[in-house]
Design a protein around this motif. Sequence first.
Motif, PDB file in Angstrom:
ATOM      1  N   THR B 276     -19.506   1.783  -1.133  1.00  0.00           N
ATOM      2  CA  THR B 276     -18.947   3.059  -0.702  1.00  0.00           C
ATOM      3  C   THR B 276     -18.599   2.988   0.776  1.00  0.00           C
ATOM      4  O   THR B 276     -17.507   3.363   1.199  1.00  0.00           O
ATOM      5  N   TYR B 277     -19.550   2.458   1.540  1.00  0.00           N
ATOM      6  CA  TYR B 277     -19.335   2.362   2.974  1.00  0.00           C
ATOM      7  C   TYR B 277     -18.129   1.473   3.280  1.00  0.00           C
ATOM      8  O   TYR B 277     -17.266   1.839   4.071  1.00  0.00           O
ATOM      9  N   SER B 278     -18.046   0.327   2.612  1.00  0.00           N
ATOM     10  CA  SER B 278     -16.939  -0.572   2.944  1.00  0.00           C
ATOM     11  C   SER B 278     -15.610   0.038   2.516  1.00  0.00           C
ATOM     12  O   SER B 278     -14.590  -0.158   3.173  1.00  0.00           O
ATOM     13  N   THR B 279     -15.612   0.824   1.428  1.00  0.00           N
ATOM     14  CA  THR B 279     -14.384   1.508   1.020  1.00  0.00           C
ATOM     15  C   THR B 279     -13.949   2.517   2.076  1.00  0.00           C
ATOM     16  O   THR B 279     -12.772   2.608   2.426  1.00  0.00           O
ATOM     17  N   LEU B 280     -14.934   3.269   2.586  1.00  0.00           N
ATOM     18  CA  LEU B 280     -14.615   4.278   3.612  1.00  0.00           C
ATOM     19  C   LEU B 280     -14.061   3.613   4.861  1.00  0.00           C
ATOM     20  O   LEU B 280     -13.059   4.057   5.434  1.00  0.00           O
ATOM     21  N   VAL B 281     -14.704   2.524   5.279  1.00  0.00           N
ATOM     22  CA  VAL B 281     -14.280   1.854   6.504  1.00  0.00           C
ATOM     23  C   VAL B 281     -12.884   1.261   6.328  1.00  0.00           C
ATOM     24  O   VAL B 281     -12.014   1.407   7.182  1.00  0.00           O
ATOM     25  N   GLU B 282     -12.688   0.638   5.175  1.00  0.00           N
ATOM     26  CA  GLU B 282     -11.378   0.037   4.898  1.00  0.00           C
ATOM     27  C   GLU B 282     -10.282   1.097   4.962  1.00  0.00           C
ATOM     28  O   GLU B 282      -9.205   0.888   5.528  1.00  0.00           O
ATOM     29  N   THR B 283     -10.565   2.262   4.358  1.00  0.00           N
ATOM     30  CA  THR B 283      -9.597   3.359   4.387  1.00  0.00           C
ATOM     31  C   THR B 283      -9.333   3.827   5.808  1.00  0.00           C
ATOM     32  O   THR B 283      -8.186   4.067   6.199  1.00  0.00           O
ATOM     33  N   ALA B 284     -10.402   3.942   6.598  1.00  0.00           N
ATOM     34  CA  ALA B 284     -10.237   4.406   7.979  1.00  0.00           C
ATOM     35  C   ALA B 284      -9.360   3.432   8.762  1.00  0.00           C
ATOM     36  O   ALA B 284      -8.472   3.853   9.508  1.00  0.00           O
ATOM     37  N   TYR B 285      -9.567   2.138   8.572  1.00  0.00           N
ATOM     38  CA  TYR B 285      -8.766   1.146   9.303  1.00  0.00           C
ATOM     39  C   TYR B 285      -7.298   1.238   8.891  1.00  0.00           C
ATOM     40  O   TYR B 285      -6.399   1.218   9.726  1.00  0.00           O
ATOM     41  N   THR B 286      -7.071   1.332   7.575  1.00  0.00           N
ATOM     42  CA  THR B 286      -5.690   1.431   7.110  1.00  0.00           C
ATOM     43  C   THR B 286      -5.032   2.678   7.686  1.00  0.00           C
ATOM     44  O   THR B 286      -3.885   2.650   8.134  1.00  0.00           O
ATOM     45  N   THR B 287      -5.799   3.782   7.684  1.00  0.00           N
ATOM     46  CA  THR B 287      -5.277   5.032   8.221  1.00  0.00           C
ATOM     47  C   THR B 287      -4.910   4.884   9.696  1.00  0.00           C
ATOM     48  O   THR B 287      -3.839   5.311  10.130  1.00  0.00           O
ATOM     49  N   ALA B 288      -5.805   4.269  10.453  1.00  0.00           N
ATOM     50  CA  ALA B 288      -5.544   4.121  11.884  1.00  0.00           C
ATOM     51  C   ALA B 288      -4.279   3.296  12.103  1.00  0.00           C
ATOM     52  O   ALA B 288      -3.459   3.626  12.966  1.00  0.00           O
ATOM     53  N   GLY B 289      -4.108   2.249  11.316  1.00  0.00           N
ATOM     54  CA  GLY B 289      -2.900   1.428  11.448  1.00  0.00           C
ATOM     55  C   GLY B 289      -1.644   2.242  11.175  1.00  0.00           C
ATOM     56  O   GLY B 289      -0.664   2.167  11.909  1.00  0.00           O
ATOM     57  N   LEU B 290      -1.708   3.056  10.118  1.00  0.00           N
ATOM     58  CA  LEU B 290      -0.555   3.889   9.775  1.00  0.00           C
ATOM     59  C   LEU B 290      -0.280   4.931  10.854  1.00  0.00           C
ATOM     60  O   LEU B 290       0.864   5.203  11.201  1.00  0.00           O
ATOM     61  N   PHE B 291      -1.350   5.507  11.398  1.00  0.00           N
ATOM     62  CA  PHE B 291      -1.170   6.533  12.428  1.00  0.00           C
ATOM     63  C   PHE B 291      -0.567   5.939  13.687  1.00  0.00           C
ATOM     64  O   PHE B 291       0.261   6.577  14.337  1.00  0.00           O
ATOM     65  N   ALA B 292      -1.009   4.738  14.038  1.00  0.00           N
ATOM     66  CA  ALA B 292      -0.446   4.096  15.222  1.00  0.00           C
ATOM     67  C   ALA B 292       1.062   3.971  15.044  1.00  0.00           C
ATOM     68  O   ALA B 292       1.841   4.313  15.934  1.00  0.00           O
ATOM     69  N   VAL B 293       1.469   3.521  13.856  1.00  0.00           N
ATOM     70  CA  VAL B 293       2.899   3.357  13.593  1.00  0.00           C
ATOM     71  C   VAL B 293       3.607   4.710  13.620  1.00  0.00           C
ATOM     72  O   VAL B 293       4.708   4.838  14.150  1.00  0.00           O
ATOM     73  N   LEU B 294       2.965   5.719  13.057  1.00  0.00           N
ATOM     74  CA  LEU B 294       3.574   7.053  13.039  1.00  0.00           C
ATOM     75  C   LEU B 294       3.777   7.600  14.441  1.00  0.00           C
ATOM     76  O   LEU B 294       4.821   8.173  14.752  1.00  0.00           O
ATOM     77  N   ILE B 295       2.759   7.408  15.289  1.00  0.00           N
ATOM     78  CA  ILE B 295       2.875   7.885  16.670  1.00  0.00           C
ATOM     79  C   ILE B 295       4.046   7.177  17.344  1.00  0.00           C
ATOM     80  O   ILE B 295       4.898   7.811  17.974  1.00  0.00           O
ATOM     81  N   CYS B 340      16.528  -6.593   3.099  1.00  0.00           N
ATOM     82  CA  CYS B 340      16.421  -8.044   2.898  1.00  0.00           C
ATOM     83  C   CYS B 340      15.515  -8.670   3.933  1.00  0.00           C
ATOM     84  O   CYS B 340      14.940  -9.723   3.700  1.00  0.00           O
ATOM     85  N   VAL B 341      15.424  -8.058   5.118  1.00  0.00           N
ATOM     86  CA  VAL B 341      14.614  -8.679   6.159  1.00  0.00           C
ATOM     87  C   VAL B 341      13.406  -7.836   6.561  1.00  0.00           C
ATOM     88  O   VAL B 341      12.444  -8.361   7.103  1.00  0.00           O
ATOM     89  N   PHE B 342      13.450  -6.528   6.273  1.00  0.00           N
ATOM     90  CA  PHE B 342      12.405  -5.674   6.820  1.00  0.00           C
ATOM     91  C   PHE B 342      11.372  -5.242   5.800  1.00  0.00           C
ATOM     92  O   PHE B 342      11.673  -5.062   4.626  1.00  0.00           O
ATOM     93  N   GLU B 343      10.202  -5.027   6.293  1.00  0.00           N
ATOM     94  CA  GLU B 343       9.117  -4.510   5.474  1.00  0.00           C
ATOM     95  C   GLU B 343       9.368  -3.014   5.283  1.00  0.00           C
ATOM     96  O   GLU B 343       9.981  -2.358   6.135  1.00  0.00           O
ATOM     97  N   SER B 344       8.920  -2.466   4.162  1.00  0.00           N
ATOM     98  CA  SER B 344       9.353  -1.137   3.740  1.00  0.00           C
ATOM     99  C   SER B 344       9.061  -0.029   4.749  1.00  0.00           C
ATOM    100  O   SER B 344       9.934   0.773   5.088  1.00  0.00           O
ATOM    101  N   LEU B 345       7.841   0.022   5.245  1.00  0.00           N
ATOM    102  CA  LEU B 345       7.470   1.135   6.108  1.00  0.00           C
ATOM    103  C   LEU B 345       8.260   1.115   7.410  1.00  0.00           C
ATOM    104  O   LEU B 345       8.781   2.140   7.853  1.00  0.00           O
ATOM    105  N   SER B 346       8.384  -0.071   8.013  1.00  0.00           N
ATOM    106  CA  SER B 346       9.093  -0.131   9.291  1.00  0.00           C
ATOM    107  C   SER B 346      10.556   0.224   9.095  1.00  0.00           C
ATOM    108  O   SER B 346      11.164   0.879   9.938  1.00  0.00           O
ATOM    109  N   MET B 347      11.117  -0.190   7.961  1.00  0.00           N
ATOM    110  CA  MET B 347      12.507   0.152   7.679  1.00  0.00           C
ATOM    111  C   MET B 347      12.675   1.672   7.615  1.00  0.00           C
ATOM    112  O   MET B 347      13.580   2.248   8.217  1.00  0.00           O
ATOM    113  N   LEU B 348      11.761   2.308   6.901  1.00  0.00           N
ATOM    114  CA  LEU B 348      11.818   3.762   6.755  1.00  0.00           C
ATOM    115  C   LEU B 348      11.703   4.455   8.108  1.00  0.00           C
ATOM    116  O   LEU B 348      12.484   5.340   8.444  1.00  0.00           O
TER     117      LEU B 348
END
Lengths: 179, 438
Positions: B276-295, B340-348
Motif C-alpha cells: 500500500t505504501y509503495s503504491t501511494l509513493v509511486e502515485t505521488a512521484y508520478t503526480t509530481a512529475g506530471l505537475f512539474a510538466v503542467l506548471i 512520429c517523433v514526440f511522446e504523447s503528453l509533451s506533444m499535447l
Amino acid sequence: MSALFRKTCLYAEAAPAALAAIALFTLMVMTFMDVMLRSAFNEPIEAASELTRILMAVIVFSSLPIISARGTHIVVDLIDPLFRGIAVRIRDGVIDIIAGLLMIWPTMRCFTLAERARDFGDVTEFLNIPQFYIIYFITFFAAVTAIVLLAKGIITLFIPSLLAPPQERAETMAPAQEG
Amino acid sequence: MEAALIGFAVVLVLVLLRLPIAFAMGLVGMVGYWYETSFRGALSMVGRIIIDTAQDYGLSVIPLFILMGLFVNKGGLSRDLYRVSYDFLGHFKGGLAMATIVACGGFSAICGSSLATAATMSKVAMPQMRKYGYSDSLSTASIAAGGTLGILIPPSVILVIYGLLTETSIGKLFIAGIIPGILGVFLYLFAVRFTVLVNPKAGPAGERSSWKERLAALSGIWSVLLLFVLVIGGLYGAFNVWPIYLTFSPTEAAGMGAMGAFLIALSRGGLTLKSTYSTLVETAYTTAGLFAVLIGAWIFSNFINIAGLPEALLGFVNQAGFSPFTVMLMILAVYVVLGCVFESLSMLLLTVPIFFPLVTSLGFDPIWFGIIVVVVVEISLITPPVGLNVFVLKGVVQDVPTATIFKGVTPFWLVDLIRLALLLAFPALVLYLPQQMG
C-alpha cells in the motif's frame, strides 16, 4: 563511499516520501467520506475543498526533490543513442545544473509571496489555516529541489564515483502514467 | 508572433537535448514573457502559476485516478479480465488476440494511461498467446494497439490534462470518450479477424470454455465492473434520481474510485502495508512529475498567448481563406508528423495552447476536438519510429524485433485511421453522450 552516499540518500528520501504517501491516503479517504456524508446525511465536509488544495501541495512538493534526485522527470529520450560514455555524463550534469539554477528565481518569488500572505494575514475559508504556511511549505521544497538538482549536477560532473551504476538506479518508477 | 515561433523552436531543441520538458517549457515561457513584458512581470506570473497549480482543486483527480488504477491492479484485475475475455472469445480464430483487445479495453476503464495498460496486459496476455502458438507479430501488436485505448476510455490522464489546459469539462470529456473507445475495441477486433483471415496460422483458436467457467470467471471481476459503473455513472449523473440524488464531480468520482479500488484490493488480499505504501509513493512521484510538466506548460502557454500566436494564426487562416475543415485536416497532419517523433503528453502540452484558440474560434466543439486529439495521440503511440507503446512492449518481450511488432500493428493502425475518419465525419459519435448530461 558510494554505498554510504546511496544509503544517506535513501534515508533523506524517507521523510518527504512518507509525508506524500500520508497526504495522498488522507486525500483519498477524505474525498470518499465527503461524498458518503453528503449523500447519506446531506452533511458534506465543508473544509474538504480547502484541505484538498493543501494536501495536493503537500503531495506534489514533497515528491519534487525526490523525483529530481532520481532523475525521473518526464523527458524526451529520442536522441539518447547519439550520446555515449562521457558525453552522457556531461549532458546529464549540465542539465541538472541548468534545472537547478532555473528553480532559484521562482523559489525566491514564492518566498516573497509567502511573506506577503503572512503580512496580509490570508487564511483559508473554513479552517482559518494561514495561507503562508502552505506557501512556505512550497517554497521550502522548491528550494530543496534546487539544491538537490545543483548538487546532483555537480556530483555527476566532478565526483561520478559517488553515483551508483545506472542499472542499480533504474526502475525507480513504474512505466510513466502520463501517456 | 516571431517571438512565439522562436520560443517554440527553442523548446523543441532543449527537449531533444534531454532537458526535462517541465524545465524547457518553463524556461522558454519565462524568458519569452520577460521579453514581452518585464522581468518582474514574468517572475510574478511564474510564482503565481507555481503556487496556484500546486493547490488546484481540480487537479486532485490526477493522483486519485492513478491510485485507482494501481490499487485495482494489485487486486489481480488484469489476470481476471483476461480470463473472462478468453472464456468468451478464446475459441474463435484469433480468439486470444481478441481477448487481449477486450481485456485492454476493460483495463482502460480503470487505468488512465496507455503505457501502463500495455505494460500490464503484456505480462498477462503474452505468455498465453505464446502457449497457443500465436505469431509474435499478432500477439505483440494486439497488446500495443489495445493498450492505446487506455487514454480514450475513461478515466484518462491525458483527457484530464486537456480539460485543465483548455478549461473544458473533464466529466464531459470522459463521457465523450466512451463511444469512440468502444468503437476502437470493435475495429481492433476486426483488425484481428483480418489478420487471421490473411494468415490463419498467426492466431489459432483456443479451447471453448463452458458457460459454467464463463460465469465463474465473470464473478472474479464483478466488483471491478461495479466500481466502473459507480465512478462513470456518478460522473454522468446516472444516480441523480430519487432517493439519492448523487452526482460526482471528477475529483469525487476519482476519490470514490480510488477508495473502492483500495477496498477491492484489500478484500482480495492483494495488499499489505508495504505494498500500500509503495503504491501511494509511486502515485505521488508520478503526480509530481506530471505537475512539474503542467506548471511548465502553463508558463509556456501564458507566453504564447501574450506573444499573440493564436491570433496571428487565426488571422493567417482567415486571410488564406481556408475552410474550417481544411484547417482541421492541416492540424491533424501536424499532429501526425509531431507524433512520429514526440511522446504523447509533451506533444499535447506543446500544441494545445496554440491550436485550441484557433479551433474553437473556427466553431469546432472543444470536447470533440479533445477526443480527436486523443485519438490522434493514440495513433502516434503505435506509429514508427517512436511508437511508445511498441517500445513498452519491447521492454517486456525483448526477443521480438521492433520491426515485427510494427508489421503486426499495421492492420490496427489502418482501422485507427478509419476510426479517425468516422469521428471527423460524424461528430455525434463523440458528442451524443455528453450532450445528454445537460
